[in-house]
Write an enzyme that holds these catalytic residues in place. Sequence first.
Site, mmCIF file in Angstrom:
data_model
loop_
_atom_site.group_PDB
_atom_site.id
_atom_site.type_symbol
_atom_site.label_atom_id
_atom_site.label_comp_id
_atom_site.label_asym_id
_atom_site.label_seq_id
_atom_site.Cartn_x
_atom_site.Cartn_y
_atom_site.Cartn_z
ATOM 1 N N GLU A 24 0.823 -1.215 0.000
ATOM 2 C CA GLU A 24 0.000 0.000 0.000
ATOM 3 C C GLU A 24 0.856 1.263 0.000
ATOM 4 O O GLU A 24 1.835 1.363 0.753
ATOM 5 C CB GLU A 24 -0.905 -0.021 1.239
ATOM 6 N N HIS A 25 0.459 2.196 -0.832
ATOM 7 C CA HIS A 25 1.144 3.492 -0.945
ATOM 8 C C HIS A 25 2.613 3.331 -1.314
ATOM 9 O O HIS A 25 3.475 4.031 -0.786
ATOM 10 C CB HIS A 25 1.018 4.295 0.362
ATOM 11 N N GLY A 48 -11.849 2.191 -1.419
ATOM 12 C CA GLY A 48 -10.506 1.636 -1.620
ATOM 13 C C GLY A 48 -10.487 0.444 -2.547
ATOM 14 O O GLY A 48 -9.538 -0.321 -2.561
ATOM 15 N N SER A 53 -13.052 2.056 -7.550
ATOM 16 C CA SER A 53 -14.170 2.329 -8.453
ATOM 17 C C SER A 53 -13.811 3.489 -9.381
ATOM 18 O O SER A 53 -14.202 3.503 -10.545
ATOM 19 C CB SER A 53 -15.430 2.659 -7.653
ATOM 20 N N ASP A 81 -3.963 0.598 -9.871
ATOM 21 C CA ASP A 81 -5.382 0.306 -10.091
ATOM 22 C C ASP A 81 -5.692 0.111 -11.570
ATOM 23 O O ASP A 81 -6.382 -0.830 -11.965
ATOM 24 C CB ASP A 81 -6.249 1.444 -9.543
ATOM 25 N N LYS A 129 -11.114 10.235 -2.028
ATOM 26 C CA LYS A 129 -9.703 10.613 -2.057
ATOM 27 C C LYS A 129 -9.427 11.914 -2.801
ATOM 28 O O LYS A 129 -8.638 12.737 -2.352
ATOM 29 C CB LYS A 129 -8.917 9.456 -2.669
HETATM 30 P P1 NG1 Z 1 -7.470 3.952 -4.229
HETATM 31 O O1 NG1 Z 1 -7.720 5.238 -3.581
HETATM 32 O O2 NG1 Z 1 -7.698 2.831 -3.365
HETATM 33 O O3 NG1 Z 1 -8.213 3.872 -5.536
HETATM 34 C C1 NG1 Z 1 -4.929 4.832 -4.469
HETATM 35 C C2 NG1 Z 1 -4.118 5.032 -5.740
HETATM 36 C C3 NG1 Z 1 -3.179 3.853 -6.016
HETATM 37 C C4 NG1 Z 1 -2.361 3.524 -4.778
HETATM 38 C C5 NG1 Z 1 -3.289 3.354 -3.571
HETATM 39 C C6 NG1 Z 1 -2.553 3.117 -2.271
HETATM 40 C C7 NG1 Z 1 -5.226 6.276 -7.550
HETATM 41 C C8 NG1 Z 1 -6.094 6.177 -8.743
HETATM 42 N N1 NG1 Z 1 -5.001 5.140 -6.902
HETATM 43 O O4 NG1 Z 1 -5.904 3.849 -4.661
HETATM 44 O O5 NG1 Z 1 -2.347 4.145 -7.122
HETATM 45 O O6 NG1 Z 1 -1.381 4.495 -4.547
HETATM 46 O O7 NG1 Z 1 -4.109 4.484 -3.382
HETATM 47 O O8 NG1 Z 1 -1.786 1.969 -2.317
HETATM 48 O O9 NG1 Z 1 -4.774 7.355 -7.205
HETATM 49 MG MG MG Z 2 -9.573 5.292 -6.546
#
Ligand code: NG1
Ligand code: MG
Length: 459
Positions: free
Chosen positions: A52-53, A146, A149, A193, A237
């Site tokens: 993650e991250h 998370g 979507s 993603d 986010k």
């Molecule tokens: P989420 O917010 O779960 O779609 C985001 C980032 C990923 C990755 C994760 C953390 C986007 C589209 N996605 O995912 O690239 O950094 O957080 O591992 O920004």
């Molecule tokens: Mg996202």
Amino acid sequence: MAVVASNLSSLKEDNAEKYKRYKELANSFEAKYGKVPKFICCAPGRVNLIGEHIDYCGYSVLPMAVSQDISMAVATTNDGSLNFSNLEGSFQDYNSSTKTFDIDSSKPEWFHYILCGFKGVYEFASLDIAAGIQVMVHGTVPKAAGMSSSSALVCAAGLATAFSNNCQISRHEMADICAKCERYIGTQGGGMDQSISFLAEKGTAKLISFNPLRAEDVILPDGAVFVITNSCVKMEKAATAHFNIRVAECKIATQILAKHKSIDRTDIKKFIDVQNALKASFSEMLSLVKEVFHTEPYTREEICRLLEITDDVLKTSLLSQNTQDVQSFKLYQRSKHVFGEAYRVHQFKDVCNNKSDSNKLSTLGNLMTESHMSCSELYECSCPQLDTLTQLCRDAGALGSRLTGAGWGGCAVSLVPEKSVPNFLNQVQAGYYNKMSGINTENVMFASQPGGGAQVYTM
Ligand code: NG1
Ligand code: MG
């Protein structure tokens, strides 16, 4: 490998439920626009098992696609109009044109993600005139949870644009385009993603690595079930700065490490660049973090002094639009998380690939729990509800449990031995969901198998 369209009727036998859903979507399209759609395209959400991250720091991650997707019935328009509609009533129609649309990153709305995908493919394929599109959307990926979507929507829109303009773009290129174009919305994600949405294959999780983009199969061990539980805390986010603050902290820490080691910084952008330049192991990087950073947060002044730059340069080269005024940066904690987490991803993959390990499941579970602790304590991307929920999952029989995706809300993923699943579900229901009131707890818990990647179906 390009995305090849198949006929919708081929789904009838493979997946009757999806077939029915897509048929209904096509009917809704027809009711709305008075014509039959040209095709349906769909892109899956994902659950990240570990890592993650760290994608935006250049490191490999280990997600699998889920069966939930964002699907879109699509037809082209010949007057350049863009008409987007969503089966979910709370999302209002959007009407604009290929010449006049605008992606307002200060106030992200559902249709902006479609515009991102449209614009990304339009620019990549250097189309003089892109066909306008009419779309009807239906999503089954939980939102702001998370499970990606947003990226699934961007990827489906990218595919819709490519197919509407007869562009042959490979899955790898589509992943890359969609990772870049989702940033038009303002978040500086790393590409996990969009990559899994295009490169997923049924039955296998993937180790996704970047620069160049690769996806390697990771066969999950028998007897392990990955159960997703939604904390029901929503995290939009793109509407907050949490995410980009972490990206900024990583960029700043990268520069300080490189400067400390007197590395030529021209091409150093991410943590992985520093590690490669030093040819160092993960343990060596962790020792370096300890040697270089103090645990107290860094002020802007201190950062500028260490990097010998002005505040203006800090703003333009290391901070995004929505992090210009951030005053304090936790460099030790964020770096420690990234190197530790990147190491855990490789350990996880090695354990999956090592046939002789009799303790496989508990080793994987431990890595997942360590990952959660690091996200919570060092990266501070959990929240009290996710901490409670993951602990409850462990108490209910999970061998490991962690938040998945960006965090600050959204879902957890737990590794549960197959035989313990019914009991696990009962306990989590009683311990978490039954204590909630006023929240819709439908579809908040489900077991997930690795699903396939984005597809196009002709009518
Ligand atoms: P989420 O917010 O779960 O779609 C985001 C980032 C990923 C990755 C994760 C953390 C986007 C589209 N996605 O995912 O690239 O950094 O957080 O591992 O920004
Ligand atoms: Mg996202």
